[in-house]
Structures are given as structure tokens and as C-alpha cells.
Motif scaffolding. Structure first.
Motif, short mmCIF file in Angstrom:
data_model
loop_
_atom_site.label_atom_id
_atom_site.label_comp_id
_atom_site.label_asym_id
_atom_site.label_seq_id
_atom_site.Cartn_x
_atom_site.Cartn_y
_atom_site.Cartn_z
N ALA A 107 -9.31 -2.91 2.09
CA ALA A 107 -9.95 -2.36 3.28
C ALA A 107 -9.21 -2.79 4.55
O ALA A 107 -8.98 -1.98 5.46
N ILE A 108 -8.82 -4.06 4.60
CA ILE A 108 -8.08 -4.57 5.77
C ILE A 108 -6.74 -3.87 5.91
O ILE A 108 -6.35 -3.44 7.00
N LEU A 136 -6.12 8.28 4.02
CA LEU A 136 -7.23 7.49 3.51
C LEU A 136 -7.55 7.88 2.06
O LEU A 136 -7.77 7.02 1.21
N ALA A 160 -5.88 -0.96 4.68
CA ALA A 160 -6.08 0.46 4.97
C ALA A 160 -6.37 0.68 6.45
O ALA A 160 -5.77 1.55 7.09
N VAL A 161 -7.30 -0.11 6.99
CA VAL A 161 -7.65 0.03 8.42
C VAL A 161 -6.44 -0.26 9.29
O VAL A 161 -6.18 0.43 10.28
N THR A 162 -5.68 -1.28 8.92
CA THR A 162 -4.48 -1.65 9.69
C THR A 162 -3.46 -0.52 9.68
O THR A 162 -2.94 -0.12 10.73
N LEU A 196 -3.83 2.73 8.92
CA LEU A 196 -4.32 3.95 9.55
C LEU A 196 -4.34 3.81 11.07
O LEU A 196 -4.05 4.77 11.80
N SER A 197 -4.67 2.62 11.56
CA SER A 197 -4.67 2.40 13.01
C SER A 197 -3.26 2.51 13.58
O SER A 197 -3.04 3.15 14.62
#
Length: 209
Positions: A149-150, A51, A152-154, A156-157
Motif C-alpha cells: 500500500a505504501i 493501480l 503503491a501510494v508513493t 501513484l503520487s
């Protein structure tokens, strides 16, 4: 962000996340020695470092790292040193059944988290990697921050899921590796791979050299 673009990114992220690297090797080794629950700290450390790298890459630090040969070399050799250190530690550590049990109790979440964070942060190519990957899936006509943001979240998940799967699989193998000599051999293999990763990282050159 268009759904088709997001799906394309998911496909790329799946391939990258499930390709074994230093973080996967560390997570699986820790899972065998301490179990999945303890290894969650290692995984969270890895994701936290990713992150930070995504934020720094998005802020334009990647161009600074590429432009400054001294800075890139400093980060690179710190990463090389840490990877080799981790590898040597795995190789020279000879597990014993009684000591392993006490180690599980004394190994804190912070120590597992720090180990995962430093392992991931030790790779200077990660910032450049995120800076190169994300723009491929960003529409310049749309707001920049929500798209990052989308992505990054994708990422990292998916990365977290891959590490959990590897860790769970490794824990199931533990019952077949109760023999101290087999565990020692496994640690030596992981250590050798970590040292190899460090040596490969030492060969990295700046793209403008």
C-alpha cells in the motif's frame, strides 16, 4: 517499512515516472489541445490503470501472464493495436481553430479518463514491471499488504505529479503553437512516437522463451 528503503524507492520511482513514455505523450498532447483541467481526466485514467496493475501484480497475476504464452501474446497485441491506433489518429487529425473550441466543450471527462486508462492498460509489461519492482523494496519479515500500500501510494503520487508537470509545461507551450500547421506537426510527431512505442512493444518476448 524502513525510511531508507522508502527513500530508495522514491528515487527509483522518480526516474521511472519522469522518463517520457506513451502516457506522458498522451497527456502533453491532450494538454495542448484541451488544457490542463481537461487533461486531469486522462491522468486519473492512467493512475487508475496503474493501480489495477499493481493489485493484479501483487495478487500473483504476473506469474500467470509469464507462464501463459497465449495470454501474454493476446494482451501484448491488443496493446500494440491500441498504441498504433492512437498514433494514426493523432497523425491524420488536422486541427482547426474553430473546431478545437467546440471539441473542448464536447470532450467529456469520461472520454478523457477512458483514453488515459486504455493507454496505460494497453502495456502488458506493466504488471510484470510492478511485480519485479515492488519485491525489491519489501521486507519479508514485515506485513505484506501495508508495504504494498505504501509503495503503491508513493508510486501513484509521483507518477501523477510527473504527468501534471508535463501537462502544465505543455499548456504553456500552447501559446506558441496557435498556428494550425505547427499544431498539426506536433500531432504528427506525437503520433509517430506512439506508433514507435507500439512497434517496440511488439518486440517484447516472454522471459522464458
Amino acid at each position: 517499512m524502513e525510511f531508507t528503503i522508502w527513500i530508495s524507492f522514491v528515487g527509483a520511482a522518480l526516474i521511472l515516472a519522469f522518463t517520457p513514455g506513451p502516457s506522458v505523450l498522451l497527456a502533453t498532447a491532450n494538454s495542448m489541445n484541451y488544457g490542463v483541467k481537461k487533461t486531469v481526466g486522462t491522468i486519473l485514467g492512467d493512475l487508475s490503470a496503474n493501480l489495477c496493475q499493481i493489485v493484479l501484480a501483487s495478487a500473483g497475476l504476473a506469474s500467470i501472464v509469464i507462464a501463459s504464452g497465449e495470454l501474454f501474446q493476446l494482451i501484448k497485441w491488443l496493446g500494440v493495436a491500441y498504441l498504433i491506433y492512437m498514433g494514426v489518429q493523432k497523425i491524420i487529425h488536422r486541427p482547426k481553430n474553430q473546431k478545437m473550441k467546440s471539441t473542448v466543450r464536447t470532450r467529456t471527462f469520461f472520454s478523457m479518463y477512458s483514453e488515459g486508462f486504455l493507454m496505460s492498460a494497453a502495456n502488458p509489461k506493466a504488471i510484470v514491471f510492478f511485480a519485479a519492482l515492488f519485491p525489491l523494496f519489501i521486507d519479508p519479515a514485515l506485513p505484506f499488504v501495508p508495504q504494498v500500500a505504501i509503495l503503491a501510494v508513493t508510486f501513484l503520487s509521483i507518477d501523477g505529479l510527473s504527468l501534471l508537470i508535463y501537462s502544465r509545461f505543455a499548456e504553456r507551450l500552447k501559446s506558441y503553437l496557435e498556428n494550425n500547421e505547427k499544431v498539426y506537426l506536433q500531432n504528427k510527431i506525437v503520433g509517430a512516437l506512439l506508433i514507435f512505442s507500439g512497434l517496440m512493444l511488439s518486440l517484447v518476448r516472454r522471459s522464458n522463451n
